[in-house]
Scaffold this motif. Structure first.
Motif, mmCIF file in Angstrom:
data_model
loop_
_atom_site.group_PDB
_atom_site.id
_atom_site.type_symbol
_atom_site.label_atom_id
_atom_site.label_comp_id
_atom_site.label_asym_id
_atom_site.label_seq_id
_atom_site.Cartn_x
_atom_site.Cartn_y
_atom_site.Cartn_z
ATOM 1 N N GLU A 172 0.854 -1.186 -0.130
ATOM 2 C CA GLU A 172 -0.037 -0.078 0.062
ATOM 3 C C GLU A 172 0.954 1.261 -0.163
ATOM 4 O OE1 GLU A 172 -3.003 0.054 3.120
ATOM 5 O OE2 GLU A 172 -3.801 -1.879 2.302
ATOM 6 N N ALA A 173 1.912 1.157 0.464
ATOM 7 C CA ALA A 173 2.912 2.382 0.312
ATOM 8 C C ALA A 173 2.934 2.803 -1.159
ATOM 9 C CB ALA A 173 4.671 1.699 0.767
ATOM 10 N N ARG A 174 3.225 4.062 -1.348
ATOM 11 C CA ARG A 174 3.158 4.565 -2.682
ATOM 12 C C ARG A 174 4.585 4.373 -3.445
ATOM 13 N NH1 ARG A 174 -0.569 7.237 -5.134
ATOM 14 N NH2 ARG A 174 0.688 8.421 -6.233
ATOM 15 N N VAL A 175 5.691 4.534 -2.519
ATOM 16 C CA VAL A 175 6.884 4.361 -2.939
ATOM 17 C C VAL A 175 7.775 3.398 -2.276
ATOM 18 C CG1 VAL A 175 9.105 5.598 -3.483
ATOM 19 C CG2 VAL A 175 6.936 6.962 -3.869
ATOM 20 N N VAL A 176 8.714 2.836 -2.854
ATOM 21 C CA VAL A 176 9.536 1.643 -2.196
ATOM 22 C C VAL A 176 10.959 2.113 -2.780
ATOM 23 C CG1 VAL A 176 7.800 0.011 -1.822
ATOM 24 C CG2 VAL A 176 9.065 -0.134 -3.954
ATOM 25 N N GLU A 177 11.964 1.323 -2.143
ATOM 26 C CA GLU A 177 13.286 1.381 -2.601
ATOM 27 C C GLU A 177 13.747 0.051 -3.092
ATOM 28 O OE1 GLU A 177 15.946 4.326 -1.179
ATOM 29 O OE2 GLU A 177 14.669 4.360 0.605
ATOM 30 N N LEU A 178 14.286 -0.263 -4.118
ATOM 31 C CA LEU A 178 14.808 -1.193 -4.865
ATOM 32 C C LEU A 178 16.187 -1.334 -4.857
ATOM 33 C CD1 LEU A 178 14.031 -4.072 -6.131
ATOM 34 C CD2 LEU A 178 14.092 -2.887 -8.285
ATOM 35 N N GLU A 179 17.025 -2.313 -4.321
ATOM 36 C CA GLU A 179 18.380 -2.406 -4.414
ATOM 37 C C GLU A 179 18.813 -3.640 -5.410
ATOM 38 O OE1 GLU A 179 21.769 -4.255 -1.429
ATOM 39 O OE2 GLU A 179 20.626 -2.442 -0.649
ATOM 40 N N THR A 180 19.856 -3.212 -6.189
ATOM 41 C CA THR A 180 20.080 -4.395 -7.302
ATOM 42 C C THR A 180 21.731 -4.511 -7.171
ATOM 43 O OG1 THR A 180 20.452 -2.622 -8.941
ATOM 44 C CG2 THR A 180 18.444 -4.032 -9.010
ATOM 45 N N ASN A 181 22.256 -5.402 -7.467
ATOM 46 C CA ASN A 181 23.715 -5.770 -7.683
ATOM 47 C C ASN A 181 24.527 -5.702 -6.261
ATOM 48 O OD1 ASN A 181 26.284 -5.788 -8.825
ATOM 49 N ND2 ASN A 181 26.578 -3.502 -9.275
ATOM 50 N N PRO A 182 24.174 -6.813 -5.586
ATOM 51 C CA PRO A 182 24.676 -7.031 -4.270
ATOM 52 C C PRO A 182 26.333 -6.601 -4.072
ATOM 53 C CG PRO A 182 23.555 -8.841 -4.866
ATOM 54 C CD PRO A 182 23.600 -7.927 -6.179
ATOM 55 N N SER A 183 26.948 -6.985 -5.111
ATOM 56 C CA SER A 183 28.543 -6.697 -4.910
ATOM 57 C C SER A 183 28.724 -5.073 -4.803
ATOM 58 C CB SER A 183 29.288 -7.308 -6.301
ATOM 59 O OG SER A 183 28.970 -6.896 -7.426
ATOM 60 N N ASP A 184 27.804 -4.322 -5.599
ATOM 61 C CA ASP A 184 27.980 -2.681 -5.611
ATOM 62 C C ASP A 184 26.749 -2.327 -5.651
ATOM 63 O OD1 ASP A 184 29.089 -0.261 -5.974
ATOM 64 O OD2 ASP A 184 29.365 -0.589 -7.899
ATOM 65 N N PRO A 185 26.018 -2.199 -4.424
ATOM 66 C CA PRO A 185 24.657 -1.815 -4.191
ATOM 67 C C PRO A 185 24.224 -0.550 -5.031
ATOM 68 C CG PRO A 185 25.384 -2.701 -2.232
ATOM 69 C CD PRO A 185 26.561 -2.386 -3.235
ATOM 70 N N TYR A 186 23.118 -0.904 -5.607
ATOM 71 C CA TYR A 186 22.669 0.401 -6.495
ATOM 72 C C TYR A 186 21.251 0.393 -6.219
ATOM 73 C CZ TYR A 186 21.143 3.067 -10.739
ATOM 74 O OH TYR A 186 20.513 4.164 -11.287
ATOM 75 N N SER A 187 20.393 1.303 -5.757
ATOM 76 C CA SER A 187 19.072 1.435 -5.203
ATOM 77 C C SER A 187 18.344 2.791 -5.852
ATOM 78 C CB SER A 187 18.940 1.421 -3.778
ATOM 79 O OG SER A 187 19.489 2.581 -3.269
ATOM 80 N N VAL A 188 17.072 2.525 -6.150
ATOM 81 C CA VAL A 188 15.997 3.672 -6.795
ATOM 82 C C VAL A 188 14.825 3.469 -6.147
ATOM 83 C CG1 VAL A 188 17.427 3.394 -9.059
ATOM 84 C CG2 VAL A 188 15.386 1.772 -8.724
ATOM 85 N N GLN A 189 14.127 4.636 -6.289
ATOM 86 C CA GLN A 189 12.800 4.530 -5.723
ATOM 87 C C GLN A 189 11.785 4.399 -6.863
ATOM 88 O OE1 GLN A 189 12.516 8.646 -4.106
ATOM 89 N NE2 GLN A 189 13.095 7.981 -2.109
ATOM 90 N N LEU A 190 10.873 3.442 -6.555
ATOM 91 C CA LEU A 190 9.775 3.232 -7.620
ATOM 92 C C LEU A 190 8.558 3.079 -6.880
ATOM 93 C CD1 LEU A 190 11.760 -0.018 -8.894
ATOM 94 C CD2 LEU A 190 11.839 2.277 -10.021
ATOM 95 N N TRP A 191 7.554 3.026 -7.761
ATOM 96 C CA TRP A 191 6.104 2.785 -7.356
ATOM 97 C C TRP A 191 6.047 1.105 -7.444
ATOM 98 C CZ3 TRP A 191 3.090 6.454 -10.976
ATOM 99 C CH2 TRP A 191 3.070 7.909 -10.391
ATOM 100 N N VAL A 192 5.125 0.843 -6.475
ATOM 101 C CA VAL A 192 5.071 -0.542 -6.083
ATOM 102 C C VAL A 192 3.455 -0.932 -6.127
ATOM 103 C CG1 VAL A 192 4.703 -0.286 -3.589
ATOM 104 C CG2 VAL A 192 5.588 -2.547 -4.690
#
Length: 135
Positions: free
Chosen positions: A42-62
């Motif tokens: 139900e949250a409007r925005v979440v954060e998604l982290e990719t690339n465990p060896s060099d973490p990269y995260s972005v905010q997205l709608w869910v």
């Protein structure tokens, strides 16, 4: 681990009310996976982290319905490239951090369900509603 499904679309993606500048490793309370994602998503925005060896995260709608959570990514985005190389991700919703494995949606009926939930939640259609154009 449970699957987080991603809808790949052509074009830029992100959240208009939260500028989606990328960051690194996410911090939160590691949480067991869920059987039903409806309430958590139900949250409007979440954060998604990719690339465990060099973490990269972005905010997205869910979008969450039934036993899955869905986010939409752009096919040219770094996070999507990272997922294609390694589907292990972290998803941060509030203070809850989930370890998940991404699966890309390839079924048109599933994409149609996602599109209905997306439009209901965000009062806008997703950028792509055709699986053949997205993958």
């Amino acid at each position: 681990k449970i699957f987080l499904l991603i809808i790949i679309s052509s074009g830029i993606f992100g959240c208009s009310e939260n500028i989606p500048f990328p960051s690194g490793q996410l911090q939160g309370n590691l949480t067991h996976t869920l059987q039903d994602w409806t309430e958590v998503a139900e949250a409007r925005v979440v954060e998604l982290e990719t690339n465990p060896s060099d973490p990269y995260s972005v905010q997205l709608w869910v979008i969450g319905f039934n036993d899955r959570a869905y986010v939409q990514g752009a096919n040219l985005a770094r996070s999507v490239e990272n997922i294609q190389a390694n589907p292990d991700v972290h998803l941060l919703i509030g203070e809850r951090l989930f370890e998940l494995v991404v699966a890309i949606v390839t079924d048109q009926s599933e994409l149609n369900d996602f599109a209905q939930h997306y439009e209901s939640k965000y009062s806008a259609k997703p950028r792509n509603e055709n699986v053949k154009e997205a993958t």
